[in-house]
Design an enzyme around this catalytic site. Structure first.
Site, PDB file in Angstrom:
ATOM      1  CB  THR A  63      13.360  -6.228  -5.176  1.00 45.38           C
ATOM      2  OG1 THR A  63      11.807  -6.238  -4.313  1.00 45.38           O
ATOM      3  CG2 THR A  63      12.962  -6.945  -6.480  1.00 45.38           C
ATOM      4  CE  LYS A  67      12.510  -6.310  -0.129  1.00 46.19           C
ATOM      5  NZ  LYS A  67      11.245  -5.830   0.317  1.00 46.19           N
ATOM      6  CG  ASN A  88      15.171  -2.239   1.873  1.00 48.17           C
ATOM      7  OD1 ASN A  88      15.951  -2.089   2.581  1.00 48.17           O
ATOM      8  ND2 ASN A  88      14.036  -1.867   1.786  1.00 48.17           N
ATOM      9  CG  ASP A 103      10.282  -2.726   2.616  1.00 55.38           C
ATOM     10  OD1 ASP A 103      10.617  -1.007   1.187  1.00 55.38           O
ATOM     11  OD2 ASP A 103      10.271  -3.167   2.095  1.00 55.38           O
ATOM     12  N   GLY A 132       5.009  -9.687   3.460  1.00 55.45           N
ATOM     13  CA  GLY A 132       6.573  -9.568   2.522  1.00 55.45           C
ATOM     14  C   GLY A 132       6.639  -7.749   3.158  1.00 55.45           C
ATOM     15  CB  ALA A 133       4.347  -5.083   1.790  1.00 54.95           C
ATOM     16  CG  ASN A 153      -3.007 -12.193   6.291  1.00 59.62           C
ATOM     17  OD1 ASN A 153      -3.460 -11.638   5.230  1.00 59.62           O
ATOM     18  ND2 ASN A 153      -2.102 -13.773   5.545  1.00 59.62           N
ATOM     19  CE1 TYR A 218       4.914   0.525  -5.251  1.00 60.71           C
ATOM     20  CE2 TYR A 218       4.855   1.403  -7.741  1.00 60.71           C
ATOM     21  CZ  TYR A 218       5.717   0.851  -6.377  1.00 60.71           C
ATOM     22  OH  TYR A 218       6.181  -0.253  -6.510  1.00 60.71           O
TER      23      TYR A 218
HETATM   24  P1  NAP Z   1       3.444 -10.946  -0.158  1.00 61.80           P
HETATM   25  O1  NAP Z   1       4.347 -10.961   0.347  1.00 61.80           O
HETATM   26  O2  NAP Z   1       2.812 -11.205  -1.203  1.00 61.80           O
HETATM   27  O3  NAP Z   1       1.448 -10.792   0.363  1.00 61.80           O
HETATM   28  C1  NAP Z   1       0.804 -10.363  -0.337  1.00 61.80           C
HETATM   29  C2  NAP Z   1      -0.238 -10.556   1.116  1.00 61.80           C
HETATM   30  O4  NAP Z   1      -1.625 -10.332   0.445  1.00 61.80           O
HETATM   31  C3  NAP Z   1      -1.302 -11.242   2.258  1.00 61.80           C
HETATM   32  O5  NAP Z   1      -1.377 -11.008   3.256  1.00 61.80           O
HETATM   33  C4  NAP Z   1      -1.799 -11.933   1.396  1.00 61.80           C
HETATM   34  O6  NAP Z   1      -2.535 -12.767   1.799  1.00 61.80           O
HETATM   35  C5  NAP Z   1      -2.819 -10.716   0.657  1.00 61.80           C
HETATM   36  N1  NAP Z   1      -3.691 -11.183  -0.855  1.00 61.80           N
HETATM   37  C6  NAP Z   1      -3.562 -11.151  -1.588  1.00 61.80           C
HETATM   38  N2  NAP Z   1      -4.173 -11.821  -2.456  1.00 61.80           N
HETATM   39  C7  NAP Z   1      -5.457 -11.704  -1.476  1.00 61.80           C
HETATM   40  C8  NAP Z   1      -7.310 -11.880  -1.434  1.00 61.80           C
HETATM   41  N3  NAP Z   1      -7.645 -12.273  -2.864  1.00 61.80           N
HETATM   42  N4  NAP Z   1      -7.551 -11.426  -0.217  1.00 61.80           N
HETATM   43  C9  NAP Z   1      -7.529 -11.272   0.213  1.00 61.80           C
HETATM   44  N5  NAP Z   1      -6.014 -11.239   0.787  1.00 61.80           N
HETATM   45  C10 NAP Z   1      -4.881 -11.299   0.397  1.00 61.80           C
HETATM   46  O7  NAP Z   1       3.271  -9.073  -0.986  1.00 61.80           O
HETATM   47  P2  NAP Z   1       4.304  -8.558   0.043  1.00 61.80           P
HETATM   48  O8  NAP Z   1       5.370  -7.841  -1.067  1.00 61.80           O
HETATM   49  O9  NAP Z   1       3.637  -7.851   0.577  1.00 61.80           O
HETATM   50  O10 NAP Z   1       3.317  -6.705  -1.252  1.00 61.80           O
HETATM   51  C11 NAP Z   1       1.485  -6.400  -0.893  1.00 61.80           C
HETATM   52  C12 NAP Z   1       1.819  -4.990  -1.804  1.00 61.80           C
HETATM   53  O11 NAP Z   1       2.150  -4.025  -1.543  1.00 61.80           O
HETATM   54  C13 NAP Z   1       2.016  -5.324  -3.703  1.00 61.80           C
HETATM   55  O12 NAP Z   1       1.366  -4.948  -3.887  1.00 61.80           O
HETATM   56  C14 NAP Z   1       2.824  -4.638  -3.475  1.00 61.80           C
HETATM   57  O13 NAP Z   1       3.435  -3.598  -5.100  1.00 61.80           O
HETATM   58  C15 NAP Z   1       3.026  -3.129  -2.749  1.00 61.80           C
HETATM   59  N6  NAP Z   1       3.951  -2.194  -1.854  1.00 61.80           N
HETATM   60  C16 NAP Z   1       4.139  -1.590  -2.024  1.00 61.80           C
HETATM   61  C17 NAP Z   1       5.706  -0.808  -1.605  1.00 61.80           C
HETATM   62  C18 NAP Z   1       5.760   0.330  -1.186  1.00 61.80           C
HETATM   63  O14 NAP Z   1       6.978   0.667  -1.411  1.00 61.80           O
HETATM   64  N7  NAP Z   1       4.359   1.145  -1.726  1.00 61.80           N
HETATM   65  C19 NAP Z   1       6.458  -1.847  -1.094  1.00 61.80           C
HETATM   66  C20 NAP Z   1       6.513  -3.359  -0.802  1.00 61.80           C
HETATM   67  C21 NAP Z   1       5.034  -3.440  -1.455  1.00 61.80           C
HETATM   68  P3  NAP Z   1      -2.580 -14.472   1.834  1.00 61.80           P
HETATM   69  O15 NAP Z   1      -1.735 -14.267   3.425  1.00 61.80           O
HETATM   70  O16 NAP Z   1      -3.679 -15.224   2.650  1.00 61.80           O
HETATM   71  O17 NAP Z   1      -2.080 -15.013   1.100  1.00 61.80           O
END
Ligand code: NAP
Length: 276
Positions: A63, A67, A88, A103, A132-133, A153, A218
């Site tokens: 994680t 990754k 992952n 994922d 990343g997700a 985005n 979640y």
């Molecule tokens: P990440 O790589 O840090 O990406 C975050 C994303 O959120 C980017 O697109 C970012 O936009 C956007 N963002 C953050 N703050 C924002 C705001 N105030 N306004 C608009 N956009 C905003 O994170 P990630 O790993 O992709 O994870 C994202 C979420 O998915 C987390 O909550 C994580 O817990 C969840 N997740 C769930 C699973 C599952 O199995 N259910 C798996 C993975 C992740 P910018 O590019 O503009 O910064």
């Protein structure tokens, strides 16, 4: 045979719920194995992974922030991990380090399980976020056959980067309203809606009545986006299913048995999240 070991490599890794999931399956199937949180700093990652087989590890989940490093370290990659440049799940085979990205598989498996007819309408998916997700989800949607995947985005350049690597279009997040009317599936992959973060301001009224809203966040279990979708009688899918289903391929690789995502496991995980 020695106890087979697996775990989750991260930095930090304290928050991970993977030990709960794999621990449940190990107990349920009576397997002589263990699964631990493995806090490993980025500078130590490569040496740690190379030494894992000697310590009895059959593999691990990877994680944040490892990754990309795991992708570079692997001798063998599945085609999707190679495309996504992200790993992952690792395992050891013939002295080689092997890697996959599960994922996207977890994301579609959750939809298959919770909305079995979700592919009946697959003209357009709108994916919020390009972090990343988002990448494995876009890849899984296009592999499944979605005709048009739009990535919205806040930082447009990151969505544009995804659109160069995968089959999708990039739009600014502030334009989301304009894309909702023709959308069959809306997916939130941003951290908006997560406990302690902000929330979306767009109006779900524009979504067609058949649209499915999937939020991979979640914590909390019901995000403001899911609550708004339910208030409109739209079908919803939360993030726990993805979390559970992305874990299954690794368990099968390491312990040789395809595990079942049971209602009991789902409820245990939900209770753990609700208590956090
Ligand atoms: P990440 O790589 O840090 O990406 C975050 C994303 O959120 C980017 O697109 C970012 O936009 C956007 N963002 C953050 N703050 C924002 C705001 N105030 N306004 C608009 N956009 C905003 O994170 P990630 O790993 O992709 O994870 C994202 C979420 O998915 C987390 O909550 C994580 O817990 C969840 N997740 C769930 C699973 C599952 O199995 N259910 C798996 C993975 C992740 P910018 O590019 O503009 O910064």
């Amino acid at each position: 045979m020695a106890t087979r070991r697996a775990g989750v490599l991260g930095w930090p890794v304290e928050h991970s719920r993977s030990p709960l999931i794999h621990g449940y399956w190990l107990a349920r199937y009576g397997i002589d194995g263990r699964y631990d949180k493995l806090p490993v700093a980025p500078d130590d990652f490569e040496a740690y992974v190379r030494d894992m087989p000697r310590q009895g590890f059959v593999g691990a989940n990877v994680t944040i922030p490892h990754k990309g490093a795991a992708h570079r370290l692997c001798d063998r990659l599945t085609s999707r991990a190679a495309r996504l440049e992200s790993v992952n799940t690792i395992w050891f085979e013939d002295g080689k380090i092997c890697g996959d990205s599960t994922d996207g598989e977890g994301f579609v498996a959750a939809l298959d399980s919770e909305c079995p007819d979700w592919m009946d309408r697959h003209a357009r998916a709108l994916v919020l976020g390009a972090g990343g997700a988002a990448a494995p989800i876009v890849e899984a949607l296009t592999t499944r056959g979605f005709d048009d995947v739009i990535v919205a985005n806040r930082t447009l350049a990151k969505a544009e980067d995804l659109s160069r690597r995968l089959t999708c279009r990039a739009v600014p997040l502030e334009d989301v309203d304009a894309w909702l009317a023709d959308c069959d599936l809306l997916v939130n992959t941003t951290s908006l809606g997560m406990k302690g973060e902000g929330a979306f301001t767009f109006d779900l009224q524009r979504l067609p009545p058949h649209a499915i809203v999937d939020d991979i966040v979640y914590v909390p279990l019901v995000t403001p986006l899911l609550a708004a979708a339910r208030a409109r009688n739209l079908r919803t899918v939360g993030g726990l299913g993805m979390l559970l289903h992305q874990a299954a391929p690794g368990f099968e690789r390491w312990f040789g048995l395809k595990p079942e995502v049971t209602r009991e496991l789902y409820d245990r995980l939900a209770a753990d999240v609700a208590a956090s």
